[in-house]
Structures are given as structure tokens and as C-alpha cells.
Design an enzyme around this catalytic site. Structure first.
Site, PDB file in Angstrom:
ATOM      1  N   SER A  11       0.833  -1.200   0.000  1.00 43.28           N
ATOM      2  CA  SER A  11       0.000   0.000   0.000  1.00 43.28           C
ATOM      3  C   SER A  11       0.873   1.258   0.000  1.00 43.28           C
ATOM      4  O   SER A  11       0.412   2.324  -0.371  1.00 43.28           O
ATOM      5  CB  SER A  11      -0.896  -0.003   1.241  1.00 43.28           C
ATOM      6  OG  SER A  11      -0.107  -0.100   2.409  1.00 43.28           O
ATOM      7  N   CYS A 186       2.751  -5.845  10.163  1.00 41.40           N
ATOM      8  CA  CYS A 186       2.624  -4.782   9.166  1.00 41.40           C
ATOM      9  C   CYS A 186       4.031  -4.501   8.658  1.00 41.40           C
ATOM     10  O   CYS A 186       4.979  -4.420   9.457  1.00 41.40           O
ATOM     11  CB  CYS A 186       2.028  -3.551   9.836  1.00 41.40           C
ATOM     12  SG  CYS A 186       2.207  -2.046   8.888  1.00 41.40           S
TER      13      CYS A 186
HETATM   14  N1  DGL Z   1       1.562  -1.736   4.422  1.00 44.05           N
HETATM   15  C1  DGL Z   1       0.515  -1.819   5.405  1.00 44.05           C
HETATM   16  C2  DGL Z   1       0.582  -3.146   6.128  1.00 44.05           C
HETATM   17  O1  DGL Z   1       1.565  -3.873   6.029  1.00 44.05           O
HETATM   18  C3  DGL Z   1       0.559  -0.669   6.371  1.00 44.05           C
HETATM   19  C4  DGL Z   1       0.184   0.650   5.779  1.00 44.05           C
HETATM   20  C5  DGL Z   1      -1.276   0.795   5.503  1.00 44.05           C
HETATM   21  O2  DGL Z   1      -2.083   0.950   6.447  1.00 44.05           O
HETATM   22  O3  DGL Z   1      -1.615   0.775   4.332  1.00 44.05           O
HETATM   23  O4  DGL Z   1      -0.349  -3.494   6.809  1.00 44.05           O
END
Ligand code: DGL
Length: 272
Positions: A11, A186
């Protein structure tokens, strides 16, 4: 042997922690990274919106002729779950399964903690998989919504007072739970590894979901004869917001300079 690139989707920037591990263990592989920096964070969005955004970004990577897609985002991996890769012509793999496997192998007392985004915790993806592997495990999860903005704004040093206070509050959710293993669910959170390690007295096994996904991808490529025979892999990056901010912070995530970065408008994703 397969010279096509590995596609990595996140994301935002967090997935670069998975790319860092890929570069370490598979330096010969070409990598195409897609960070939806214009629409991050996903973690506070609804499953419907997350699915729509993820499908657009993953389709784009598929069109880049990659040999596999690593969904280096805990949130997308959690929301897609078993649907991961359905309808795609290339194999797709997320971060949840590899992280849970590593946690199950690491824990001695079967008391496992998870920190992740709100959407990930709400999906209970890590918990369900943990219970599949370790039916008697005790699982405690805590959503940490402030971690992503803190990391994205550079508040990630081991001695950063602001983040330390926030982390202390979040991690108090594990007081009295006796966990010996904590999943950083995350892909932004590995940047807080040192801070969390210090705050928890260096006594927990910290599992980095992005790194574990990179290791699982390596195994997958090996088992399927899909490794590249090249010498030194090249990287290409696509983002949906300003390039400048991405290259500056991205260097911190990746540990090397980011060249070859293209900005796309999310509107273009469905047409390109
Ligand atoms: N990349 C997202 C994750 O690993 C965290 C950032 C988001 O909330 O998009 O959960």
C-alpha cells in the site's frame, strides 16, 4: 530458470522491507515494486475498498510480466486471505502465512502476540492461521494505527521519545500475557524493530512479516525452478504519489538508493 522480475506490492513504502530481504537473499533477481503511496494507508479502510485498490495494483504488476507477486502488505494479505491470487495468471503470495509459520517455529510457550493495522487485526487472519498450526496457542493482537504515520514521518529511531511513548502504550496490551513471540504484522513495523526490542527488554522473538515473505518467495522460486540465472538484479519502482518523498524515505526502508522510479495516477491503473 526464469528471468522475469518478482513483483512486490504494498500500500505504500513498508513493502520495501521485504524488498530489502529479497535483495539480500536473492541478489540476482530483478524486482518491480509497486507502492500505492497516493492512497496509503489501507489499514484504516474497509475490506471492500482494500480489495478494489489491491486488485488494481496487482493487475498492474501482472501486466509488467512478473513471474510472481509478493503482497508485502499485512493489511492486503489479511483482507484477501484465501482469495489471494484468484483470477491472476501468476502465483501470488502474502505475508501472513510465512510470518505465522516463523512465529509457530519460534515460540516456546505458545503465547504469541501480534501488532498490526486495524484492518489486519479485525480480519483475525494471523490468529486463525496460528490456531491452525498450534491449536492450543494463546493469541493476543493489538492494532497500532499510529505506527504507520510515525514511521512515514521518520519517527522510527530506537530512542525516538514520541514513538517510544506511543509504543509503550500499545504494548501494554501484552502485559500479563506472558508472550514470548511478537509478530510485526505490518511491513512498516520492522523500522521500529530496535525500538520495540529495547522497549520489551530484548526478551521477545520479533517476527518480521516482510522478511519472512521474502524467504518464502525464495523457497517457492527454488522449488518451481523459477530462479533467475543472472548476476545482479535490477529494480524498478512505481508509485502513485510524489517521487521525491518516496526516494528519500524509501532509502531508509531499503538501505540503498532508489533509482528508476515512475509516478502513476491511480486512475491510469485500470487502463495501463
Ligand atoms: N503496508 C501496510 C501493512 O503492512 C501498512 C500501511 C497501511 O495501512 O496501508 O499493513
Amino acid at each position: 530458470m526464469d528471468e522475469r522480475a518478482i513483483g512486490v506490492f504494498d500500500s505504500g513504502l513498508g513493502g520495501l522491507t521485504a524488498v530489502r530481504e529479497l535483495r539480500r537473499i536473492l541478489p540476482q533477481e530483478n524486482i518491480v515494486f509497486f507502492g500505492d503511496t497516493g492512497r496509503v494507508p489501507y489499514g484504516s479502510r474497509s475490506p471492500e475498498v482494500i480489495r478494489k485498490y489491491a486488485a488494481e495494483c496487482m493487475r498492474f504488476l501482472e501486466k509488467q510480466n512478473v513471474k510472481m507477486i509478493i503482497v508485502a502488505c499485512g493489511t492486503v494479505s489479511s483482507v484477501l486471505g484465501e482469495d489471494m491470487g484468484k483470477g491472476f495468471s501468476v502465483p501470488c503470495m502474502g505475508v501472513v502465512k510465512p510470518a505465522v509459520k516463523a512465529a509457530a517455529a519460534a515460540t516456546k510457550n505458545e503465547k504469541i502476540g501480534l501488532i498490526a493495522t486495524a484492518a489486519t487485526v479485525a480480519s483475525r487472519s494471523y490468529e486463525k492461521l496460528t490456531k491452525n498450526l498450534l491449536p492450543h496457542a494463546e493469541f493476543t493482537a493489538k492494532a497500532c494505527p499510529l505506527f504507520v504515520p510515525l514511521v512515514e514521518n521518520g519517527y522510527s529511531g530506537a530512542d525516538c521519545e514520541v514513538t517510544r511513548l506511543v509504543a509503550k502504550d500499545y504494548l501494554s496490551a501484552f502485559d500479563g500475557k506472558d508472550i514470548d513471540t511478537l509478530i510485526l504484522g505490518c511491513t512498516h513495523y520492522p523500522l521500529l524493530y530496535n525500538l520495540i526490542d529495547k522497549l520489551t527488554g530484548y526478551r521477545l522473538m520479533l517476527i518480521d512479516a516482510g522478511s519472512e515473505a521474502a524467504v518464502a518467495a525464495k523457497e517457492f522460486l527454488e522449488e518451481n525452478g523459477l530462479l533467475s540465472s543472472g548476476q545482479s538484479g535490477k529494480m524498478k519502482f512505481f508509485v502513485t504519489d510524489k517521487i521525491e518523498g518516496f526516494t528519500r524515505l524509501g532509502k531508509e526502508f531499503l538501505g540503498e538508493e532508489l533509482c528508476n522510479v515512475t509516478r502513476l495516477d491511480p486512475e491510469e491503473l485500470t487502463t495501463r
